[in-house]
Design a protein around this motif. Structure first.
Motif, PDB file in Angstrom:
ATOM      1  N   ASP A  79       0.845  -1.189   0.000  1.00 34.62           N
ATOM      2  CA  ASP A  79       0.000   0.000   0.000  1.00 34.62           C
ATOM      3  C   ASP A  79       0.885   1.245   0.000  1.00 34.62           C
ATOM      4  N   THR A  82       0.971   4.090   2.787  1.00 38.09           N
ATOM      5  CA  THR A  82       1.631   3.941   4.090  1.00 38.09           C
ATOM      6  C   THR A  82       3.035   4.545   4.086  1.00 38.09           C
ATOM      7  N   LEU A  94       2.016  11.665   5.268  1.00 38.84           N
ATOM      8  CA  LEU A  94       1.683  10.399   4.624  1.00 38.84           C
ATOM      9  C   LEU A  94       1.603  10.614   3.118  1.00 38.84           C
ATOM     10  N   ASP A  97      -2.968   9.082  -0.966  1.00 43.31           N
ATOM     11  CA  ASP A  97      -3.596   7.823  -1.354  1.00 43.31           C
ATOM     12  C   ASP A  97      -4.216   7.973  -2.746  1.00 43.31           C
ATOM     13  N   TYR A 203      -2.371   0.439  -4.650  1.00 45.38           N
ATOM     14  CA  TYR A 203      -2.425  -0.768  -3.828  1.00 45.38           C
ATOM     15  C   TYR A 203      -2.405  -1.988  -4.749  1.00 45.38           C
TER      16      TYR A 203
END
Length: 249
Positions: A79, A82, A94, A97, A203
């Motif tokens: 992922d 992370t 972070l 995403d 991912y």
């Protein structure tokens, strides 16, 4: 109206005073090899090999190229959200995403489409209203002054129409930047959704002998002089230190 004007003026002043800077990141470790100017650093632990290089910086983002290779005998999931970028100044970030970014972009596109439709109807309504008032003024009905009423209707129509279609055009330009299909072999910027679809690490399951290859993006931080790109794969910690140089043309 006055508070709104003050806020707009303040926003313009703040944006015009924001310094324009160019940043570059260099790995602290000696590069293992080069790829078209990129300095690539690698680390290998047991059955996992990782390679990282600084790719580019946009006005809002820092972009890295990342490779994660499975040298073991079992598949594992990775992922990219992370991954961490730890600065010497400022908050730990972070990685953005890709799945959340795509969802956010698609929602924003729908919201802008709704706004365009609303302002389009406002512009069309101004056109109809201006035409009706102009006809009424020309006919001299209801005791209206033909000259003054005609001028007022034209002014109201012009202002409303220009505002409506300026908003529509601005929304359309923003939507184009976000959804424009890149040319062949072109790598779009992170503000474009095809960057996240086709170029970002997402991912994924990495099978034995396979690599996950792509770009990882963090919010930009011009105040930091050093970063550590950190990630965990299969319980193993990888850290890649980088130094940042900020140029103020």
């Amino acid at each position: 109206m006055k508070p709104l004007f003050t806020l707009v003026l303040l926003a313009l002043l703040i944006s015009s005073c924001t310094p324009l800077r160019v940043v570059r990141l260099e790995p602290d470790a000696e590069p293992d090899h080069y790829r078209y100017g990129e300095k690539i650093v690698t680390d290998e632990q047991a059955d996992v090999a990782v390679a990282v290089s600084y790719y580019d910086a946009s006005p809002n983002y820092i972009v890295f190229n990342l490779e994660v290779e499975n040298k073991g005998t079992e598949p594992f999931n990775f992922d990219p959200a992370t991954c961490l970028l730890v600065p010497d100044v400022g908050p730990v970030s972070l990685a953005i995403d890709p799945e959340m970014e795509l969802l956010s972009m698609d929602i924003q596109t729908i919201q802008q489409e709704k706004t365009r439709r609303t302002w389009g109807w406002i512009g069309a309504g101004a056109l109809v209203a201006g035409t009706v008032v102009a006809i009424t003024s020309d006919a001299g009905l209801e005791g209206l002054d033909p000259v003054g009423s005609s001028f007022a209707s034209e002014l109201a129509f012009s202002v409303t129409e220009n505002l409506a279609f300026a908003v529509v055009n601005a929304q359309a330009a923003s939507d184009f930047r976000r959804n424009a299909i890149p040319y062949a072999d072109e790598i779009p910027v992170p503000e474009n959704r095809f960057f996240w679809l086709d170029h970002a690490v997402r991912y994924t399951t990495i099978r034995p002998g396979e690599k996950a290859v792509g770009k990882v993006v963090f919010p930009r931080n011009d105040e930091a002089a050093a970063f550590s790109f950190n990630l965990e794969v299969q319980g193993k910690d990888f850290r890649f230190p980088f130094s940042q140089r900020v140029y103020k043309p």
